[in-house]
Design a protein around this motif. Structure first.
Motif, PDB file in Angstrom:
ATOM      1  N   GLN A   6       0.836  -1.210   0.000  1.00 46.59           N
ATOM      2  CA  GLN A   6       0.000   0.000   0.000  1.00 46.59           C
ATOM      3  C   GLN A   6       0.867   1.254   0.000  1.00 46.59           C
ATOM      4  O   GLN A   6       0.603   2.211  -0.731  1.00 46.59           O
ATOM      5  N   ASP A   7       1.900   1.246   0.832  1.00 44.70           N
ATOM      6  CA  ASP A   7       2.801   2.408   0.901  1.00 44.70           C
ATOM      7  C   ASP A   7       3.496   2.641  -0.431  1.00 44.70           C
ATOM      8  O   ASP A   7       3.653   3.783  -0.874  1.00 44.70           O
ATOM      9  N   ASP A   9       2.390   1.744  -3.450  1.00 41.44           N
ATOM     10  CA  ASP A   9       1.407   2.238  -4.421  1.00 41.44           C
ATOM     11  C   ASP A   9       1.096   3.713  -4.186  1.00 41.44           C
ATOM     12  O   ASP A   9       0.954   4.490  -5.136  1.00 41.44           O
ATOM     13  N   THR A  10       0.999   4.093  -2.911  1.00 40.14           N
ATOM     14  CA  THR A  10       0.727   5.497  -2.580  1.00 40.14           C
ATOM     15  C   THR A  10       1.871   6.387  -3.049  1.00 40.14           C
ATOM     16  O   THR A  10       1.657   7.441  -3.655  1.00 40.14           O
ATOM     17  N   THR A  11       3.081   5.952  -2.790  1.00 39.64           N
ATOM     18  CA  THR A  11       4.256   6.727  -3.207  1.00 39.64           C
ATOM     19  C   THR A  11       4.290   6.893  -4.721  1.00 39.64           C
ATOM     20  O   THR A  11       4.555   7.987  -5.236  1.00 39.64           O
ATOM     21  N   VAL A  32      -6.246   8.205  -7.894  1.00 40.47           N
ATOM     22  CA  VAL A  32      -6.366   8.706  -6.524  1.00 40.47           C
ATOM     23  C   VAL A  32      -7.835   8.934  -6.162  1.00 40.47           C
ATOM     24  O   VAL A  32      -8.266   8.639  -5.044  1.00 40.47           O
ATOM     25  N   ASP A  37      -7.758   8.222  -0.301  1.00 41.58           N
ATOM     26  CA  ASP A  37      -6.893   7.933   0.846  1.00 41.58           C
ATOM     27  C   ASP A  37      -6.519   9.277   1.463  1.00 41.58           C
ATOM     28  O   ASP A  37      -6.117  10.192   0.750  1.00 41.58           O
ATOM     29  N   PHE A  40      -3.496  11.415   0.352  1.00 39.12           N
ATOM     30  CA  PHE A  40      -3.422  12.099  -0.937  1.00 39.12           C
ATOM     31  C   PHE A  40      -3.861  13.563  -0.878  1.00 39.12           C
ATOM     32  O   PHE A  40      -3.567  14.336  -1.783  1.00 39.12           O
TER      33      PHE A  40
END
Length: 222
Positions: A6-7, A9-11, A32, A37, A40
Motif C-alpha cells: 500500500q505504501d 502504491d501510494t508513493t 487517486v 486515501d 493524498f
C-alpha cells in the motif's frame, strides 16, 4: 494487500501526479479519486495550484471531492490565502463542487473583488452555490459593483453568477443602469435582458444593450 505494498502504491501515485507527461498526471489523479486515501489530500491541493493543464486540474478537483469534506475543506480554506492566484481559484472551484454550506463565510469580499480575474470568477461561482437565501440580496449588491469589469469571459461569468441569484438582482441592476460608466450600464442592461431571456445569448444581449445605452434611458426600460 500488505501495508508495504500500500505504501509503495501510494508513493508511486504521488510521484505520478508530478510526472512531466500530462496523461500520466491525469491517470494518477483518476486513480487517486477512485481509491480515496487521506494521504493524498495535501498533494492534490498542492497540485491544483501548480497544474498547467485544465483537464488535469478538473480531475484533481474531482479526486478531492471523492474524499471526505472533513479532510479536504480545512486545506482548501487555507489555500484561499495562497499567494498563487491559481491556488486560490482552484480552491474556490473545488469548494463550489463540495458545496458545504458551512464554507460560505470563507467567500470574502477580498476574494469576490480579487484583482486576478480567474480568482474573482471562481469566487463568484462559489458564492452563488454557497450563499444562504437570507444573504442573496447582499451578495447581489456586492457582485453588481463588478459590472463592466474585464473582457467578455469575465463579464459573462459575472452575468451568470448574478442571474443564478434570481430576481433579487433587479434593484441593483437598475441602479447600475444609471452609472456614469457606459461599460457598467451596458453590462447591467445585458444581464437584465439575459435574466428575462436566457436563450438570447450573451453576445446578442451585449450588442442589444450597447444600442439601448446609446439611445438613452427610455430604450433601456424595454
Amino acid at each position: 494487500m500488505t501495508v508495504r505494498r500500500q505504501d509503495t502504491d501510494t508513493t508511486r501515485a504521488l510521484q505520478a501526479l508530478e510526472d512531466s507527461r500530462s496523461q500520466v498526471r491525469l491517470r494518477a489523479a483518476l486513480a487517486v479519486g477512485t481509491a480515496p486515501d487521506p494521504g493524498f489530500v495535501d498533494k492534490l491541493i498542492e497540485r491544483c495550484a501548480l497544474e498547467p493543464e485544465f483537464y488535469v486540474r478538473e480531475m484533481l478537483t474531482w479526486a478531492l471531492t471523492r474524499h471526505s469534506p472533513s479532510l479536504t475543506v480545512p486545506g482548501l480554506l487555507k489555500e484561499l490565502r495562497s499567494e498563487r492566484a491559481q491556488g486560490r481559484s482552484q480552491a474556490l472551484h473545488t469548494l463550489s463542487k463540495i458545496a458545504d454550506p458551512q464554507t460560505w463565510p470563507a467567500i470574502t469580499r477580498e476574494l469576490l473583488f480579487d484583482p486576478d480575474d480567474e480568482v474573482a470568477r471562481a469566487a463568484w461561482r462559489a458564492a452563488v452555490v454557497l450563499v444562504p437565501a437570507a444573504e442573496k440580496a447582499k451578495l447581489a449588491a456586492a457582485l453588481s459593483t463588478q459590472l463592466g469589469r474585464g473582457e467578455r469571459e469575465t463579464q459573462l461569468s459575472l452575468s451568470r453568477a448574478l442571474i443564478a441569484l434570481g430576481d433579487v438582482i433587479l434593484p441593483t441592476l437598475r441602479t447600475a443602469m444609471t452609472d456614469l460608466d457606459p461599460r457598467v450600464r451596458t453590462h447591467a442592461v445585458a444581464t437584465e435582458r439575459l435574466l428575462r431571456n436566457p436563450d438570447a445569448g450573451f453576445e446578442f444581449a451585449i450588442e442589444e444593450a450597447k444600442r439601448a445605452v446609446a439611445l438613452g434611458p427610455t430604450s433601456q426600460k424595454g
